[in-house]
Scaffold this motif. Structure first.
Motif, PDB file in Angstrom:
ATOM      1  N   GLY A 446       0.789  -1.231   0.000  1.00  0.00           N
ATOM      2  CA  GLY A 446       0.000   0.000   0.000  1.00  0.00           C
ATOM      3  C   GLY A 446       0.811   1.265   0.000  1.00  0.00           C
ATOM      4  N   GLY A 447       2.012   1.262   0.599  1.00  0.00           N
ATOM      5  CA  GLY A 447       2.791   2.492   0.743  1.00  0.00           C
ATOM      6  C   GLY A 447       3.053   3.256  -0.534  1.00  0.00           C
ATOM      7  N   PRO A 448       3.680   2.676  -1.558  1.00  0.00           N
ATOM      8  CA  PRO A 448       4.222   1.318  -1.569  1.00  0.00           C
ATOM      9  C   PRO A 448       5.559   1.254  -0.823  1.00  0.00           C
ATOM     10  CG  PRO A 448       4.740   2.417  -3.620  1.00  0.00           C
ATOM     11  CD  PRO A 448       3.918   3.393  -2.831  1.00  0.00           C
ATOM     12  N   GLY A 449       5.924   0.037  -0.404  1.00  0.00           N
ATOM     13  CA  GLY A 449       7.212  -0.184   0.215  1.00  0.00           C
ATOM     14  C   GLY A 449       7.232  -0.018   1.715  1.00  0.00           C
ATOM     15  N   MET A 450       6.064   0.216   2.350  1.00  0.00           N
ATOM     16  CA  MET A 450       5.989   0.325   3.804  1.00  0.00           C
ATOM     17  C   MET A 450       6.840   1.489   4.324  1.00  0.00           C
ATOM     18  SD  MET A 450       6.451  -2.852   6.429  1.00  0.00           S
ATOM     19  CE  MET A 450       5.719  -2.845   8.060  1.00  0.00           C
ATOM     20  N   PRO A 451       6.498   2.723   3.959  1.00  0.00           N
ATOM     21  CA  PRO A 451       7.298   3.887   4.372  1.00  0.00           C
ATOM     22  C   PRO A 451       7.267   4.099   5.886  1.00  0.00           C
ATOM     23  CG  PRO A 451       5.792   4.433   2.579  1.00  0.00           C
ATOM     24  CD  PRO A 451       5.381   3.093   3.099  1.00  0.00           C
ATOM     25  N   GLU A 452       8.128   4.997   6.347  1.00  0.00           N
ATOM     26  CA  GLU A 452       8.217   5.320   7.776  1.00  0.00           C
ATOM     27  C   GLU A 452       7.216   6.423   8.125  1.00  0.00           C
ATOM     28  OE1 GLU A 452      12.374   6.103   8.466  1.00  0.00           O
ATOM     29  OE2 GLU A 452      12.820   3.970   8.676  1.00  0.00           O
ATOM     30  N   TRP A 453       5.932   6.091   7.960  1.00  0.00           N
ATOM     31  CA  TRP A 453       4.865   7.043   8.240  1.00  0.00           C
ATOM     32  C   TRP A 453       4.155   6.735   9.554  1.00  0.00           C
ATOM     33  CZ3 TRP A 453       2.318   6.525   2.721  1.00  0.00           C
ATOM     34  CH2 TRP A 453       3.142   7.161   1.771  1.00  0.00           C
ATOM     35  N   GLY A 454       4.625   5.709  10.263  1.00  0.00           N
ATOM     36  CA  GLY A 454       3.876   5.211  11.415  1.00  0.00           C
ATOM     37  C   GLY A 454       3.899   6.121  12.634  1.00  0.00           C
ATOM     38  N   MET A 455       4.875   7.015  12.745  1.00  0.00           N
ATOM     39  CA  MET A 455       4.865   7.995  13.832  1.00  0.00           C
ATOM     40  C   MET A 455       4.033   9.189  13.371  1.00  0.00           C
ATOM     41  SD  MET A 455       7.993   9.998  15.687  1.00  0.00           S
ATOM     42  CE  MET A 455       7.670  11.171  17.002  1.00  0.00           C
ATOM     43  N   LEU A 456       2.716   9.011  13.379  1.00  0.00           N
ATOM     44  CA  LEU A 456       1.824  10.065  12.912  1.00  0.00           C
ATOM     45  C   LEU A 456       2.010  11.305  13.772  1.00  0.00           C
ATOM     46  CD1 LEU A 456       0.506   7.347  11.867  1.00  0.00           C
ATOM     47  CD2 LEU A 456      -1.681   8.518  12.024  1.00  0.00           C
ATOM     48  N   PRO A 457       2.016  12.479  13.169  1.00  0.00           N
ATOM     49  CA  PRO A 457       2.178  13.706  13.964  1.00  0.00           C
ATOM     50  C   PRO A 457       1.018  13.876  14.942  1.00  0.00           C
ATOM     51  CG  PRO A 457       2.419  14.135  11.597  1.00  0.00           C
ATOM     52  CD  PRO A 457       1.880  12.754  11.731  1.00  0.00           C
ATOM     53  N   ILE A 458       1.325  14.366  16.133  1.00  0.00           N
ATOM     54  CA  ILE A 458       0.264  14.743  17.064  1.00  0.00           C
ATOM     55  C   ILE A 458      -0.479  15.931  16.450  1.00  0.00           C
ATOM     56  CG2 ILE A 458      -0.259  15.494  19.415  1.00  0.00           C
ATOM     57  CD1 ILE A 458       1.026  12.758  19.312  1.00  0.00           C
ATOM     58  N   PRO A 459      -1.819  15.902  16.409  1.00  0.00           N
ATOM     59  CA  PRO A 459      -2.554  17.034  15.826  1.00  0.00           C
ATOM     60  C   PRO A 459      -2.147  18.364  16.461  1.00  0.00           C
ATOM     61  CG  PRO A 459      -4.038  15.181  16.142  1.00  0.00           C
ATOM     62  CD  PRO A 459      -2.727  14.793  16.774  1.00  0.00           C
ATOM     63  N   ALA A 460      -2.074  19.394  15.619  1.00  0.00           N
ATOM     64  CA  ALA A 460      -1.553  20.695  16.055  1.00  0.00           C
ATOM     65  C   ALA A 460      -2.333  21.248  17.236  1.00  0.00           C
ATOM     66  CB  ALA A 460      -1.585  21.676  14.888  1.00  0.00           C
ATOM     67  N   LYS A 461      -3.647  21.068  17.257  1.00  0.00           N
ATOM     68  CA  LYS A 461      -4.427  21.634  18.358  1.00  0.00           C
ATOM     69  C   LYS A 461      -4.045  20.977  19.688  1.00  0.00           C
ATOM     70  CE  LYS A 461      -8.794  20.517  19.003  1.00  0.00           C
ATOM     71  NZ  LYS A 461     -10.252  20.351  18.756  1.00  0.00           N
ATOM     72  N   LEU A 462      -3.657  19.673  19.647  1.00  0.00           N
ATOM     73  CA  LEU A 462      -3.242  18.991  20.870  1.00  0.00           C
ATOM     74  C   LEU A 462      -1.819  19.372  21.262  1.00  0.00           C
ATOM     75  CD1 LEU A 462      -4.717  15.393  20.304  1.00  0.00           C
ATOM     76  CD2 LEU A 462      -5.740  17.346  21.502  1.00  0.00           C
ATOM     77  N   VAL A 463      -0.959  19.559  20.262  1.00  0.00           N
ATOM     78  CA  VAL A 463       0.419  19.997  20.541  1.00  0.00           C
ATOM     79  C   VAL A 463       0.396  21.311  21.306  1.00  0.00           C
ATOM     80  CG1 VAL A 463       2.536  20.854  19.479  1.00  0.00           C
ATOM     81  CG2 VAL A 463       1.477  18.777  18.609  1.00  0.00           C
ATOM     82  N   LYS A 464      -0.476  22.213  20.896  1.00  0.00           N
ATOM     83  CA  LYS A 464      -0.554  23.512  21.563  1.00  0.00           C
ATOM     84  C   LYS A 464      -1.142  23.412  22.963  1.00  0.00           C
ATOM     85  CE  LYS A 464      -0.631  26.090  17.242  1.00  0.00           C
ATOM     86  NZ  LYS A 464      -1.402  26.924  16.300  1.00  0.00           N
ATOM     87  N   GLN A 465      -1.818  22.303  23.239  1.00  0.00           N
ATOM     88  CA  GLN A 465      -2.336  22.053  24.589  1.00  0.00           C
ATOM     89  C   GLN A 465      -1.318  21.333  25.468  1.00  0.00           C
ATOM     90  OE1 GLN A 465      -6.025  19.854  24.118  1.00  0.00           O
ATOM     91  NE2 GLN A 465      -6.841  21.353  22.654  1.00  0.00           N
TER      92      GLN A 465
END
Length: 579
Positions: A446-465
């Motif tokens: 699906g990636g293809p190739g299984m990229p290093e996307w698994g550390m999804l960013p914390i949503p910006a509104k939560l980061v600011k909290q």
């Protein structure tokens, strides 16, 4: 051990006979300025070099290949450099993982098709180590791995920086408005100060440690900083050693056993390894033969008994690879856990692992902890199973918030990376810290190739909290320098109809790391209805390497090798016989 004779060398088949074909070989090597004194009666050593102008991890390999050659010459061999695809982690898109198997194929065919008797494998940047070793295992010639070594510590205004790990942390501070553009540019310029691989315990340092642990590198080689003079000496010593390995016909098949790979797993746990260790080590073990193969269950079993001893980021909180080397490196760490290792496993030195680490010492008890004072009581990785990942998913408990290791929350689902990236920057995104972010269609196909996307960013509104961790789930990988409550490698992947494809936003997911469980709280009848309505996405590729990749790539729990490259797929490839 019976020592080989010059006439039994593989390269002699090209150069020794008194016939027209060998006349052609000799005349062409003379054409390059060599004389018979260079090759007659000597092992010819291939140096498979993954240097390139755009691979900073291997920027010093242009010089190190000369150091390896010097060692080969000193030992009475004849070195020849064979360039191979470089796989620069930071630049190759969509991911170098798409091309790990290409490097493995290239290495195997370089060694099989050329007049060489043994190989020095020069790698280090994440996928190059596994790719080179997989290819060499399949080729079957004596081989030794020369790791690139970690770069020096990063620095910004007196603050020690670790590649990857501190980049993610400081980027969140930048997103929260706590870092100016000028400060951010200062971090940019200071976080990578020399050639070499990431100096955190990311995938590169994890895999070079594993290469040493399974016996394919010289003792202590894996943690020498790339700019250190000891790295030069290690490179030359590897060149000398491979010549002797050829004379003694010390091939990977004679060195590697299931115990070798179990040692690799246990060392991976003790160093606080990258989650990518699972995919690569499974693939490598299967290349070495069915009798060597390890599985996710072997990793999970090791995680129950092997503590994290290396206090190196991201699992540790202070130190980097340079500190680990000064503290005693991998031999020092192994000397602290002999009862957890198979000390009789063979290595490229011609001695056992136990013999290699005899006398090794630790010089800083905070960097390399004793078993009685680990930084994390259980192993670095855990394998979760359940109706969302019947073939397994992986989490790194040592690098995530403890309160998230047992959690039930609603899913927030994304079908692709661009939509996820846009959503997490939306200040009005309907999300709470209790949500579980789900990214799918990012696996091997699906990636293809299984990229290093698994550390999804914390949503910006939560980061600011002030939120800095939350549960994230995907069929992707993540960088070994990453951290956080990320559940990765969910298998089978969504793109081929795995259970992750059936999740909907709002569904509740339960994660229980101590119980090794991940469960979608949706009844089976509803899941059956969703499964019947699911339609496969269009193919990613219609031609070329990608087309081949899509049809032959195995799933994450099987190591993501090509099915046709695994040992046992077909009869072994014979030696070239047209001379």
């Amino acid at each position: 051990m019976t020592r080989r004779t010059p006439d039994s060398l593989r390269s002699a088949r090209w150069f020794a006979p008194d016939d027209l074909r060998s006349f052609g070989h000799r005349s062409r090597i003379l054409q390059m300025g060599y004389a018979p004194e260079d090759w007659v009666g000597k092992p010819i050593i291939a140096i498979v070099n993954t240097w390139s102008d755009i691979n900073p991890c291997h920027g010093h390999f242009r010089q190190r290949v000369e150091d390896v050659k010097r060692g080969v010459l000193q030992a009475g061999g004849f070195p020849i450099e064979l360039p191979a695809i470089s796989l620069a982690e930071a630049f190759v898109k969509p991911t170098t993982m798409l091309y790990r198997n290409m490097l493995a194929m290239e290495t195997e065919e370089l060694l099989r098709s050329h007049p060489v008797d043994g190989a020095v494998l020069m790698g280090g940047c994440d996928k190059t180590g596994p790719g080179l070793l997989m290819g060499a295992m399949s080729a079957g010639l004596p081989a030794i791995f020369v790791p690139a070594g970690p770069m020096l510590r990063g620095n910004y205004n007196g603050q020690v920086l670790g590649s990857g790990s501190d980049a993610w942390k400081l980027w969140d501070e930048r997103r929260a408005g706590h870092l100016s553009q000028e400060q951010w540019q200062g971090v940019e310029a200071g976080i990578a100060r020399s050639h070499g691989t990431c100096m955190t315990m990311g995938t590169a340092s994890t895999m070079t440690a594993i290469a040493e642990a399974i016996g394919m590198s010289l003792p202590g080689a894996s943690s020498i900083p790339a700019p250190d003079a000891n790295h030069v000496r290690m490179s030359a010593e590897s060149g000398r050693r491979i010549v002797d390995m050829v004379w003694n016909d010390l091939t990977p098949a004679k060195l590697l056993s299931r115990e070798s790979f179990l040692n690799g797993i246990r060392i991976a746990m003790a160093v606080g390894c990258s989650t990518n260790a699972i995919v690569h080590l499974v693939a490598m073990s299967r290349r070495a033969g069915a009798h060597c193969a390890v599985t996710l269950d072997d990793f999970d079993a090791a995680s129950r008994v092997v503590p994290v001893l290396a206090n190196v980021r991201p699992s540790g909180d202070t130190y980097l690879m340079e500190d680990f080397y000064y503290a005693g490196g991998l031999p020092g760490l192994m000397s602290r856990m002999p009862e957890l290792l198979h000390l009789g496993a063979q290595t490229v030195t011609g001695r056992t692992l136990g013999e290699n680490i005899a006398g090794a010492a630790v010089f800083n008890d905070d960097v390399i902890r004793p078993l009685s004072n680990p930084i994390y009581a259980e192993g670095a990785l855990a394998v979760l199973r359940g109706n969302l990942a019947p073939d397994g998913a992986v989490i790194k408990p040592s690098a995530c918030a403890p309160h998230l290791q047992q959690h039930t929350g609603p899913a927030l689902v994304f079908d692709d990376y661009p939509s996820m990236k846009a959503a997490v920057d939306d200040p009005d995104l309907d999300v709470t810290p209790g949500h579980i972010l789900v990214l799918r269609n990012a696996g091997p196909q699906g990636g293809p190739g299984m990229p290093e996307w698994g550390m999804l960013p914390i949503p910006a509104k939560l980061v600011k909290q002030g939120v800095r961790d939350m549960l994230r789930l995907s069929d992707a990988r993540m960088s070994g320098t990453s951290y956080g409550a990320c559940i990765l490698h969910a298998a089978p992947e969504a793109y081929i109809g795995g259970p992750l494809a059936l999740v909907r936003t709002g569904d509740r997911i339960t994660v229980d790391v101590p119980a090794r469980r991940i469960h979608l709280e949706v009844d089976e009848a509803e899941l059956a209805r969703r499964r019947a309505a699911w339609t496969p996405p269009p193919p990613r590729f219609e031609r070329g390497y990608g087309w081949m990749f899509s049809r032959h790539i195995l799933q994450a729990d099987q190591g993501c090798d090509f099915d046709f490259l695994e040992t046992g797929f077909g009869a072994p490839v014979p030696e070239p016989d047209i001379f």
